[in-house]
Scaffold this active site. Sequence first.
Site, PDB file in Angstrom:
ATOM      1  N   GLU A 248       0.827  -1.199   0.000  1.00 22.24           N
ATOM      2  CA  GLU A 248       0.000   0.000   0.000  1.00 22.24           C
ATOM      3  C   GLU A 248       0.867   1.258   0.000  1.00 22.24           C
ATOM      4  OE1 GLU A 248      -4.251  -0.497   1.643  1.00 22.24           O
ATOM      5  OE2 GLU A 248      -3.067   0.365   3.254  1.00 22.24           O
TER       6      GLU A 248
ATOM      7  N   GLU B 104       2.265   1.741  -3.396  1.00 21.18           N
ATOM      8  CA  GLU B 104       1.218   2.274  -4.276  1.00 21.18           C
ATOM      9  C   GLU B 104       0.970   3.756  -3.974  1.00 21.18           C
ATOM     10  OE1 GLU B 104      -2.528   0.274  -3.739  1.00 21.18           O
ATOM     11  OE2 GLU B 104      -3.476   1.255  -5.462  1.00 21.18           O
TER      12      GLU B 104
ATOM     13  N   CYS C 232      -8.778  -2.657   3.565  1.00 28.29           N
ATOM     14  CA  CYS C 232      -8.658  -3.839   4.428  1.00 28.29           C
ATOM     15  C   CYS C 232     -10.018  -4.320   4.895  1.00 28.29           C
ATOM     16  CB  CYS C 232      -7.820  -3.532   5.663  1.00 28.29           C
ATOM     17  SG  CYS C 232      -6.185  -3.001   5.233  1.00 28.29           S
TER      18      CYS C 232
ATOM     19  N   SER D  47      -7.347   1.635  -2.966  1.00 32.71           N
ATOM     20  CA  SER D  47      -6.087   0.938  -3.169  1.00 32.71           C
ATOM     21  C   SER D  47      -6.396  -0.420  -3.775  1.00 32.71           C
ATOM     22  CB  SER D  47      -5.391   0.750  -1.820  1.00 32.71           C
ATOM     23  OG  SER D  47      -4.476  -0.307  -1.894  1.00 32.71           O
TER      24      SER D  47
ATOM     25  N   LYS E  40     -15.875 -10.729   6.798  1.00 32.39           N
ATOM     26  CA  LYS E  40     -14.815 -11.591   6.249  1.00 32.39           C
ATOM     27  C   LYS E  40     -15.401 -12.877   5.686  1.00 32.39           C
ATOM     28  CE  LYS E  40     -11.247  -8.978   7.018  1.00 32.39           C
ATOM     29  NZ  LYS E  40     -10.413  -8.449   5.927  1.00 32.39           N
TER      30      LYS E  40
ATOM     31  N   GLU F 134     -16.167 -11.824   2.370  1.00 32.63           N
ATOM     32  CA  GLU F 134     -14.962 -11.562   1.567  1.00 32.63           C
ATOM     33  C   GLU F 134     -14.385 -12.844   0.956  1.00 32.63           C
ATOM     34  OE1 GLU F 134     -11.457 -10.142   3.683  1.00 32.63           O
ATOM     35  OE2 GLU F 134     -10.871  -8.929   1.960  1.00 32.63           O
TER      36      GLU F 134
ATOM     37  N   GLU G 284     -13.051 -13.216  -6.723  1.00 31.83           N
ATOM     38  CA  GLU G 284     -11.610 -12.980  -6.888  1.00 31.83           C
ATOM     39  C   GLU G 284     -10.782 -13.873  -5.963  1.00 31.83           C
ATOM     40  OE1 GLU G 284     -13.168  -9.329  -5.561  1.00 31.83           O
ATOM     41  OE2 GLU G 284     -14.391 -10.451  -6.968  1.00 31.83           O
TER      42      GLU G 284
ATOM     43  N   CYS H 253     -11.481  -2.818  13.895  1.00 29.78           N
ATOM     44  CA  CYS H 253     -11.783  -4.252  14.020  1.00 29.78           C
ATOM     45  C   CYS H 253     -11.990  -4.675  15.470  1.00 29.78           C
ATOM     46  CB  CYS H 253     -10.676  -5.082  13.407  1.00 29.78           C
ATOM     47  SG  CYS H 253     -10.372  -4.661  11.695  1.00 29.78           S
TER      48      CYS H 253
END
Lengths: 152, 587
Positions: free
Chosen positions: B297, B300, B317, B337, B376, B379, B384, B517
Amino acid sequence: MDKKLQKIFDKHKEDRNTVAILQDLQSEYGYVPEKECKELSLALDISMVDMFGVATFYSQFKLEKEGKYVISLCRGTACHVNKSESIMKALETFLGVQECGTTSDGLFTLVPVNCIGACARAPAMMINGTVYGSLTDEKAIEIVKKIKEGDK
Amino acid sequence: MFKKKRCKVKFRKEKPTVKLVINGMEILAYQDETIFQAAERNCINIPHFCYHPRLKVVGACRMCVVEVEGRRNLEASCSTPVKEGQVVYTHSERVIEARRTILELLLANHDLNCPTCKKNLNCKLQEYSTDLMIDEISYVGEMRHNPKDHSSVSIQRDPDKCILCGRCVRVCGDVQTVHAIGQVNRGFYMNVEPPFKHELSESSCINCGQCVVNCPVGALTEHSSIHEFIKELVDKSKTKKHFVVQVAPSIRATLGELFGMPAGTPVTGKLVTALREVGFDMVFDTDLAADITIVEEATEFVKRLKNNDNLPMITTCCPAWIKFGEQFFIDELEHMSSCRSPQAILASLVRTYYAEKKGVDADDIVLVDIMPCTAKKYEIQRPEFAGDVDYVLTTVELAKLIKQFNIDFEDLPDSEFDNPLGISSGAGAIFGRSGGVMEAALRTAADFLTGKDLKKVEYEKVRGLETLKEAEINIAGHKIKVAAVQTLGEARKIMDDIRAGKSPYHFIEIMACYGGCIGGGGQPPLKDDDVLVERAGALNKQDVKMKYRKSHKNPAVLEIYKEYVGEFGGEKAHKLLHTKYSKKDYI
Ligand code: SF4
Ligand code: SF4
Ligand code: SF4
C-alpha cells in the site's frame, strides 16, 4: 424515470413526505410498486426500508397489483355460518393463490371482506361490483371460470 | 443506602452542577444528561434493551423505567432529563414490578428455546429474566411463526426471537447509512426485515455485523461455520488434510473477555496454544500479512502521490467498506487501493508460497481464518478469492470452539506463532484499531519518500475514538493530509466530498466498525466504550514492545519477497497480493 414517476418526483422533491409519496404512487399505479419505489428512494434520498415500513404500517397501502377482477368474499356472520370458509378454500385451490393474493396471469385477486350487505343471500361474494349469492363451492368456481373464459 | 465506590470518569472541562438524589444517594449530574446517563456514570446500573449510548434514543422498550418523586407515572430514564432536586428510585418495588411485567409480556410470545439458541448464556432477555426471577409467565400469548432468513453468508435472522428494540435498525440506518433492514408491519405482525420481503442476501447489507453485536437477544447472529469445520476436522486422520489457521490482529485483544478476563487482557500465547490443541498443524499470524499489505500500500501510495494520480487513495482492508463503495460509490472506485486485505494476502501466500515451501499440495490444505468480523465471511466468497479460505470463524465462534473442546483457556501455557508466516512488526499489530492502518502505512511511506530510517513512528493524531481523525504531515517536501475514518456514515460524508471534488485529503483509512476491528461484528458485545479504549490499548502496548515497529523492516516480510514475491509492487506482487473492484447490485 417514466413520465408518471417524474410527476410524483417533481411534486415531492421539496417536501419528501413519505406518506404523500406512497399515496401518489398507489393512485398512479394501483399499488405501491417496488421498482418505482427504488427509483424514488435513490432520487429523493429516502431509504427503501423507511418507505416500506410506512407502506406496511397503514392498511390503506396495497403492495401487490390488484387483478383485473377483485373477488371480495364475504366473511360476515351470516356468510360465516353458511360456510364461506369452505368457499374461500375452494377458490384458493382453484386459483392457486392465498388470501389477498393475485393470480400469476394478473386476472384475479381474492380478498376476504367483512360484510357486503347481502346477508339475505349468504354466502355471497362480489366481483367488480356484481353480487353473487347463495353460493356453494362448485357454484363459486363455476362463476369464476365463466369470467375467465369470457375474458379471452 | 450504599456508598459511592467507583465512578466512571467522562472527562469534561466543566463540573457537573445539577444536584439530584438517586436511591438516597446525592449525585451531581451535567445539565444535558438524562437520569439514565447520570446513574450510569455513578455506577448505578439500570436494565435496558433499546437504549444505546451511541444511538438515537427512542424510549421504546420501557425496561429502564424509574420512579421519580412527584410524578404519577414511571418515567423511562433513557429519555428523562435530570432536574435539580429530583428524587429518583431505580429499583423500588413499583419499578421492579413494572420491569417484571415487561419481561413477562416479552417472554409470553418468545420462542423460548434457550439451549438451542446461539445467544444462550449471552442474552439480555435471559439475563434480566434471571435477575428479576421470572419463574412463571402469567400471560398466554400467541406465538409468532416467521420464517428464518439464512440467506446471507454473514448473518442469520430469526425473527421469532426479536424483541423489537430497534437497535439493529438504528445502527444499520443511522450509523452505517446502509438501511438494509427496517421495522415493517404493525402490532403483532411487526418485524425487522429488509424491504419488500427480500432476503438479507439480496438487500443492501454490507455484512458488517454491527446489528449482530448490538442485538441483545438471539434474533441476529453470525452465520456460523463451526459445525462444518468440525466435521472436516474429525475426518483428519482419514483425509490427511493439512490444517492451517490464521489469526487477525484484534483477536488477541478481545478473546479473553469471553473467558471472563478484563477487557484489554492480551491472550496471544494462550490463543496459539488453544488452536494447536483444537488440532491445527500450523498457526499463522495475520499481522505478518498486515505488514505485507502496508509494504504494498505504501508503495502504491508513494507512486500515486508522485504522479498525482487518483488521490486521495483509500485503504481496502475492510470488506464491509469495500462492498459499501461498490454499491453506493461506483463512480469513485479508482480511489481504492488495489491491495488485498491482510486476510486475503495471507490466504494467497498459504496456497502458493507456503504450500510450495512445505511441499504440500495446495488442495490438501484446509485454511481457517479467525476474524473479528462477519464481513470476512463474505470476503472469502468473493469470486476474486474463492477457494483460498475454507472457513471464517469470528472471535465469538472461536470461544465456542474452544469450549466445545473443553479446553481450560485460562490455564493454558503460552506458545508462539509458526514460521514462516508468524513473525510480525508493531505496525501489523495496530491494524486492529481505527487509525492503525494509517499509522502503519505512514511509518513505511515516510521512509520510502525520504529514503531514510526515520525515528518517528507514532502518529497520535490518527488515534482515538472520534469517527473522523485528521492529520497533516510534512514528508520530504510533501504536505500530506490524511484521515482515519470509522463507521460508514462518516465514510459516506468523505465519499460525497470526493465525488464533489472537494476532498482535502491524500490518503484515507476507512473501517466500517466503530473502533475499527476491535469493535467488529464478530467481537464480544461491548459493555461500554471504555472497553474499546482497553482493547486499543492492548494493541498499542504490543506495538511498543516489538523489536520492529515498521512493516518494511520485518525480516520475515523481506525474506518472503526475496524468496518468492520479488519486488515491492512488482508483477508477481500484483498477481498475488492485489485485486479489483466492481459494481455490486442490491435491491
Ligand atoms: S434470545 Fe435469549 S431468551 Fe430467547 S431463546 Fe435465545 S437465549 Fe433464550
Ligand atoms: S450487517 Fe451491517 S449492513 Fe447488514 S444489516 Fe447488519 S448493520 Fe446493516
Ligand atoms: S433483531 Fe435484535 S436488535 Fe433488532 S430489533 Fe430485534 S431484538 Fe432488537
